[in-house]
Design a protein around this motif. Structure first.
Motif, short mmCIF file in Angstrom:
data_model
loop_
_atom_site.label_atom_id
_atom_site.label_comp_id
_atom_site.label_asym_id
_atom_site.label_seq_id
_atom_site.Cartn_x
_atom_site.Cartn_y
_atom_site.Cartn_z
N SER A 42 -9.61 -2.26 12.98
CA SER A 42 -9.53 -2.32 11.52
C SER A 42 -10.46 -3.39 10.95
O SER A 42 -10.99 -3.24 9.85
CB SER A 42 -8.09 -2.59 11.08
OG SER A 42 -7.60 -3.79 11.68
N TYR A 45 -0.21 4.30 -0.02
CA TYR A 45 -0.84 5.40 0.72
C TYR A 45 -1.31 4.97 2.11
O TYR A 45 -2.22 5.57 2.68
CB TYR A 45 -2.01 5.97 -0.09
CG TYR A 45 -1.58 6.57 -1.41
CD1 TYR A 45 -1.02 7.84 -1.47
CD2 TYR A 45 -1.72 5.85 -2.58
CE1 TYR A 45 -0.62 8.39 -2.67
CE2 TYR A 45 -1.32 6.38 -3.80
CZ TYR A 45 -0.77 7.65 -3.85
OH TYR A 45 -0.36 8.19 -5.04
N ARG A 46 -0.73 3.88 2.63
CA ARG A 46 -1.00 3.39 4.00
C ARG A 46 -2.47 3.05 4.22
O ARG A 46 -3.02 3.23 5.30
CB ARG A 46 -0.55 4.44 5.04
CG ARG A 46 0.94 4.72 5.00
CD ARG A 46 1.30 6.04 5.60
NE ARG A 46 0.56 7.16 5.03
CZ ARG A 46 0.82 7.68 3.82
NH1 ARG A 46 1.80 7.20 3.07
NH2 ARG A 46 0.11 8.68 3.36
N SER A 47 -3.12 2.61 3.17
CA SER A 47 -4.52 2.20 3.27
C SER A 47 -4.61 0.68 3.15
O SER A 47 -4.00 0.08 2.27
CB SER A 47 -5.35 2.85 2.15
OG SER A 47 -6.63 2.26 2.07
N SER A 69 0.84 -1.20 0.00
CA SER A 69 0.00 0.00 0.00
C SER A 69 0.87 1.24 0.00
O SER A 69 1.59 1.51 0.97
CB SER A 69 -0.92 0.00 1.23
OG SER A 69 -1.66 1.20 1.29
N GLN A 120 -8.16 -0.08 0.39
CA GLN A 120 -8.06 0.12 -1.06
C GLN A 120 -7.39 -1.04 -1.79
O GLN A 120 -7.96 -1.60 -2.73
CB GLN A 120 -7.34 1.44 -1.35
CG GLN A 120 -7.34 1.80 -2.84
CD GLN A 120 -6.70 3.15 -3.10
OE1 GLN A 120 -6.17 3.77 -2.19
NE2 GLN A 120 -6.76 3.61 -4.33
#
Length: 607
Positions: A582, A536-538, A534, A541
């Protein structure tokens, strides 16, 4: 702790077969369902005088014929609602009558108007009672809103305990108020006829008054008719009565009409004979009590019971609102949750919704809801007019035995109710115009909800001509965040269902990805691992993109994709705030993905 507090406030849950024990006898029903109508005696006569005083004190004699007109309307309404009780013994009142005889939209206008009116009943009544308390104790004036909210919470809790229990408690103040006014009227009439009250305090009936007009008299009549709010509550609440419910409801309605007629006419007559002038600092009832008894125990007893009845008038809303909501919910115009009985066999969702809505109104208007009274009154007379008109259509269409007499009664009620409604719009348009906005909006919302339920029904209905897609197998995707007992528990469960298990690890750093792959090969060599990077640290997604890819390939082979989410359950609920949750975020997001099954495998901590 929550369960203990709930049991303390509301009481133990009742079995379904105890429902009969929650029904009301006539004595309790009269108290709990008549409090709104009877409380209007405290302000109805005053509303007439407030209009007449604009011409002068000499015009006060007109309050007598105006009161007679109000009593004629009351008689027509009582007789009409008595007919409604027997014609519609399962309750629903103006909504059911209008829906069945005039059509869906008139029924929704009546139902929506009454729902809003019951909310206003609670807000206005509690605020009026709070004003009476803060008037007696000026130091509390700055706490008007908190005091009113406390009263609403008290009434809400009391009604959540069950209709019988609330009636048992609230019956005493209602009957004390009735007794206090009977004593006041009785002593007042005795003093008048024994000559203790000078005859020159008022002008004689028939005295010519300059400036009087038909328009002004109709305005005074409309204002005085606010004393009839709450008359319809009994016809809505028939299911709350003990068997035979229609007979008991009818007798209770007649008793309420009789009490209201006596108290209203008595207060109007005493106010006229004493020459009482309405004041912003003292109510008409207070002035009559002062003239009759002076400032002694009886005066304060009357004032105290009046304050109580103004607050408890809100309870009529708590009795009628949930049952009206049930009828609307059964027709799928409002959420079905309003048809569910709570622990104490009452319709808890309706009770809570009413209480919360009233609190919001009190906060928005800072407890000063007196300018809502015209809106509150017109909200009653619209259903009055529609229900009377509906009964006219019913009698003309069915022509039962004695239908002409019934038709005359309803036609009279419909004509007078329509006149009052029009007078409210003509004379108080600046205060009642919101009804022209919110009623259409409410009806539109009702139809939107109905459309939703119809679409849901169409999609849930089994179609014998449609063969469902056959599932050949299952691919299970297990999102993993590390090598733990939680993950092991989920992997073991997944492999017990199918060989097609894919563990998915989302990394933020390339080095973490490499290290995790090496550990996984040693720990679970027989379970496929897919690592996703990832940028974008997601987590969601890249995970959802991978699920889409798997879903596309699985669909070609008629395989079902299942996302199995590992989740640990902490021993104490407050521990949850210490973790990032999460798994809940992934679950919430994926629930809206089509053709993907979402399942959670819990792992419970022991400490």
């Amino acid at each position: 702790m929550f369960s203990y507090l709930k049991r303390l406030l509301i009481g133990r849950p009742l079995k379904s077969n105890e429902l009969g024990e929650q029904k009301l006898n006539k004595t309790k029903a009269l108290a709990i369902l008549s409090s709104d109508a009877l409380s209007s005696v405290a302000y109805g006569p005053e509303q007439i005088l407030i209009v007449l005083v604009t011409v002068g004190a000499a015009a006060f004699w007109y309050s007598i014929p105006i009161a007679a007109g109000v009593l004629i309307l009351l008689t027509a309404l009582i007789l009409s609602y008595r007919q409604i009780i027997f014609a519609y013994p399962h309750g629903g009142g103006a909504y059911v009558v209008s829906r069945d005889n005039l059509g869906v939209n008139p029924g929704l206008i009546a139902g929506g108007s009454l729902l809003v009116d019951y909310i206003l009943t609670v807000a206005v009544s509690v605020s009026a009672g709070t004003d009476a308390i803060t008037s007696a104790f000026p130091a509390l004036h700055s706490y008007t809103v908190p005091i009113a909210i406390v009263f609403v919470l008290f009434l809400t809790t009391l009604n959540l305990r069950g209709v019988t229990e609330s009636a048992s408690i609230l019956a005493y103040p209602v009957y004390l108020f009735v007794a206090a006014l009977f004593i006041l009227i009785g002593v007042g009439l005795y003093q008048i006829y024994t000559g203790h009250v000078p005859a020159d305090l008022h002008t004689s009936v028939g005295t010519p008054v300059a400036g009087i007009s038909l328009f002004l008299l109709l305005k005074a009549f409309a204002s005085g008719s606010s004393a009839l709010t709450g008359v319809e509550a009994i016809s809505n609440a028939i299911p709350n009565f003990k068997d035979p419910a229609p007979n008991n409801a009818s007798k209770t309605l007649m008793a309420m009409g009789g009490l209201l007629a006596i108290l209203f006419s008595g207060i109007v007559y005493l106010a006229y004979y004493y020459g009482i002038t309405p004041s912003v600092t003292e109510t008409v009832v207070s002035q009559i009590a002062d003239e009759t008894f002076g400032r002694n125990f009886m005066y304060y007893f009357i004032q105290g019971t009046t304050a109580l009845i103004l607050i408890l008038a809100a309870n009529t809303g708590y009795s009628a609102f949930p049952l009206l909501a049930v009828n609307l919910a059964k027709d799928k115009f409002i959420p079905r949750m309003f048809t569910i009985r709570g622990d104490r066999l009452g319709y808890s969702n309706g009770i809570i919704t009413l209480g919360v809505s009233a609190i919001i109104l009190i906060i928005l208007f800072k407890g000063q809801t007196e300018h809502l009274i015209p809106l509150y009154a017109v909200g009653v007379f619209i259903p009055f007019t529609l229900s009377q008109s509906g009964m006219i259509v019913k009698w003309v269409r069915e022509k039962p035995k004695g239908w002409v007499t019934k038709l005359i009664i309803n036609a009279t009620g419909a004509l007078i109710s329509l006149t009052v409604t029009l007078m409210f719009f003509l004379t108080k348009f600046t205060q009642v115009w919101p009804v022209l906005i919110f009623l259409p909006i409410i009806v539109i919302i009702f139809h939107k909800i109905k459309t939703h339920y119809e679409l849901v029904g169409q999609q849930l209905r089994i179609n014998p001509n449609h063969m469902p897609k056959k599932i050949e197998g299952n691919v299970i995707i297990v999102p993993v965040a590390g090598i733990t007992q939680v993950v092991e528990n989920s992997i073991n469960f997944a492999t017990s269902l199918t060989d097609q298990v894919i563990a998915v690890y989302v990394s933020f750093e390339r080095e973490d990805e490499r290290v995790f792959e090496e550990k996984w090969k040693k720990w679970q060599p027989n379970v496929r691992l897919v690592t996703l990077h990832s940028h974008y640290r997601s987590i969601i997604q890249p995970l959802t993109k991978f699920i889409d890819t798997v879903q596309h390939k699985a669909g070609e082979n008629n395989y079902q994709v299942t996302v199995l989410i590992p989740q640990f359950i902490t021993k104490k609920s407050w521990h949850n705030i210490l973790h990032n949750q999460s798994s809940l975020l992934i679950r919430a997001y994926l629930l809206f993905k089509r053709d993907v099954v979402i399942a959670t495998v819990p792992y419970r901590f022991k400490k």
